[in-house]
Design a protein around this motif. Sequence first.
Motif, PDB file in Angstrom:
ATOM      1  N   TRP A 174      -2.829   0.126   0.175  1.00  0.00           N
ATOM      2  CA  TRP A 174      -1.573  -0.596   0.362  1.00  0.00           C
ATOM      3  C   TRP A 174      -0.716  -0.474  -0.894  1.00  0.00           C
ATOM      4  O   TRP A 174      -1.225  -0.239  -2.000  1.00  0.00           O
ATOM      5  N   ARG A 175       0.567  -0.679  -0.690  1.00  0.00           N
ATOM      6  CA  ARG A 175       1.479  -0.802  -1.828  1.00  0.00           C
ATOM      7  C   ARG A 175       2.487  -1.902  -1.528  1.00  0.00           C
ATOM      8  O   ARG A 175       2.764  -2.228  -0.365  1.00  0.00           O
TER       9      ARG A 175
ATOM     10  N   VAL B 213      -0.353  -1.831  -6.263  1.00  0.00           N
ATOM     11  CA  VAL B 213      -1.088  -0.978  -5.326  1.00  0.00           C
ATOM     12  C   VAL B 213      -2.512  -1.497  -5.233  1.00  0.00           C
ATOM     13  O   VAL B 213      -3.091  -1.919  -6.246  1.00  0.00           O
TER      14      VAL B 213
ATOM     15  N   LEU C 211       2.700   7.389  -2.941  1.00  0.00           N
ATOM     16  CA  LEU C 211       2.881   5.988  -2.577  1.00  0.00           C
ATOM     17  C   LEU C 211       3.857   5.816  -1.428  1.00  0.00           C
ATOM     18  O   LEU C 211       3.867   4.771  -0.762  1.00  0.00           O
TER      19      LEU C 211
ATOM     20  N   ALA D 275       5.414  -0.753  -8.750  1.00  0.00           N
ATOM     21  CA  ALA D 275       4.610  -1.085  -7.580  1.00  0.00           C
ATOM     22  C   ALA D 275       3.324  -1.795  -7.959  1.00  0.00           C
ATOM     23  O   ALA D 275       2.774  -1.591  -9.046  1.00  0.00           O
TER      24      ALA D 275
ATOM     25  N   ALA E 171      -1.196   7.605  -5.955  1.00  0.00           N
ATOM     26  CA  ALA E 171      -2.406   6.846  -6.236  1.00  0.00           C
ATOM     27  C   ALA E 171      -3.598   7.757  -6.036  1.00  0.00           C
ATOM     28  O   ALA E 171      -3.621   8.575  -5.114  1.00  0.00           O
TER      29      ALA E 171
ATOM     30  N   VAL F 218      -2.786   4.741 -10.624  1.00  0.00           N
ATOM     31  CA  VAL F 218      -1.422   5.028 -10.175  1.00  0.00           C
ATOM     32  C   VAL F 218      -0.764   5.928 -11.205  1.00  0.00           C
ATOM     33  O   VAL F 218      -0.759   5.608 -12.404  1.00  0.00           O
TER      34      VAL F 218
END
Length: 342
Positions: free
Chosen positions: A123-124, A109, A175, A107, A158, A153
Motif C-alpha cells: 500500500w501507499r 508505504v 509506487l 509517501a 518500493a 522506498v
Amino acid sequence: MIPRDCTRTGLALAALAAVVVMVLPAPAPEAKAPAVPSLTDLWPDARIAANAVTGAPYTPLAFLDSGTSAGVRQADDVVRLVVGDRVLREVPPSGSPRFVLATSPDALVWLELSDITGTGTLWRAGPHGEDPVPVTADTGRVVLLDSQYDLVVHDGQASWVAVRGDATEVRTVALSGGPVTRTPLPGDYALTAWPFATAAAVEQAGPSELVDLRDGRRTKVDGQSVELVDCTPSWCRVHVLRQSGTARLDLMRPDGSERRRVGGKGIRPAFGDVVVLDRYAVVVDDDRGVLALYDTATGRLADLAAEFGTVLARGPFVWWSAGGNDALTWRVLDLRTLETSA
C-alpha cells in the motif's frame, strides 16, 4: 585490576634496639572501569521525546517526526494501522496481520501481510497517511528480519525480498502501480541501503557478501571462521565467537579497514540493523542492563536508557518502550540532533 604494590616502601631504624622495621603501604584500591557517559553528557542538545500511550496497546512502526508516529493499535476484535487519530487500515486479528512501514518525503508505504502465509499487499498513502491505496498484491512470500530495510522506498519505487524456492528475489514496483520486476539472487539475501543486498545467513561464520543490484557486482567481505559478519555498504558488524558464545562485538568497513571494538561479551545489538544513519550502532549492555549508543565517528559510547523493552529504528529515529501496558511510554530520539550538537 591493578596489582597490589608489595615493594618495600620504607625502612625505619630503631636506634636503641637496632631493629629494622618494614613499613608496608595499605593495599591499593582496585581500578574501576570508567563510567559510561549519558547521551546528554556527550551531546548536550540531544533531546529524547516521550509519548504516553493510552487505550489499546500501540506499537510505533515509523516516526514522521519526533512527535508523530505511524503504528499498530491492537484490540480484541480489530487491528488498526494509524497515524495519530487517522485510521489507515482496519483488519481482523484472525489472519495474524503484520505491517511493515517505510517513509519518504512524498509517501508512507507499507506491506500488509499475513504472518501465517508471509504474503499480502503493498500500500501507499500521502506522507501523513492521506488517501491510502493498494499498489500490488504480487508480494510473494516476504522475508522479514525486523530491519528498516525489510521495505525500501527509492526513486519512486518500493523494493523488498521474497523467497522463491531455494533462492531469494528482490521485487520492485513503482509506487504509482504497474508490474513487479524480479531480480533473482541464489542463496539467502536481504536488502540493505539501496541499491545493495547483503548475505543474510549471518548464523554461518566466515566471509559475507554485498551485491550491487544495479549491475550484479559482488563484493566479498572477509571474515574468519570464528566471526559472524553482517554488512551494509558503509559498516559491518562482527561477532567474534568463542565456545560459550560471543567474545566481543566489533565494527569495521567492508574492506576490513577502521576496525574497532565496541564492547566485550556483555555487549549485543539492540536490533538487526548494523548502524543507523550510517554512523550509530545501538547496543544493549547486558552487564549493566542499559541501552547504549556507539558513535563510529568518535568512538564514543553513551547510555540511552536504563529502562527499555522493545527497541526499533527507522530512518533517523530510534525509539524504545518503557513501562507496562497500564502506563506504556515510547521514547524517541532523532539522531540528527546529535549531529547538530556534536
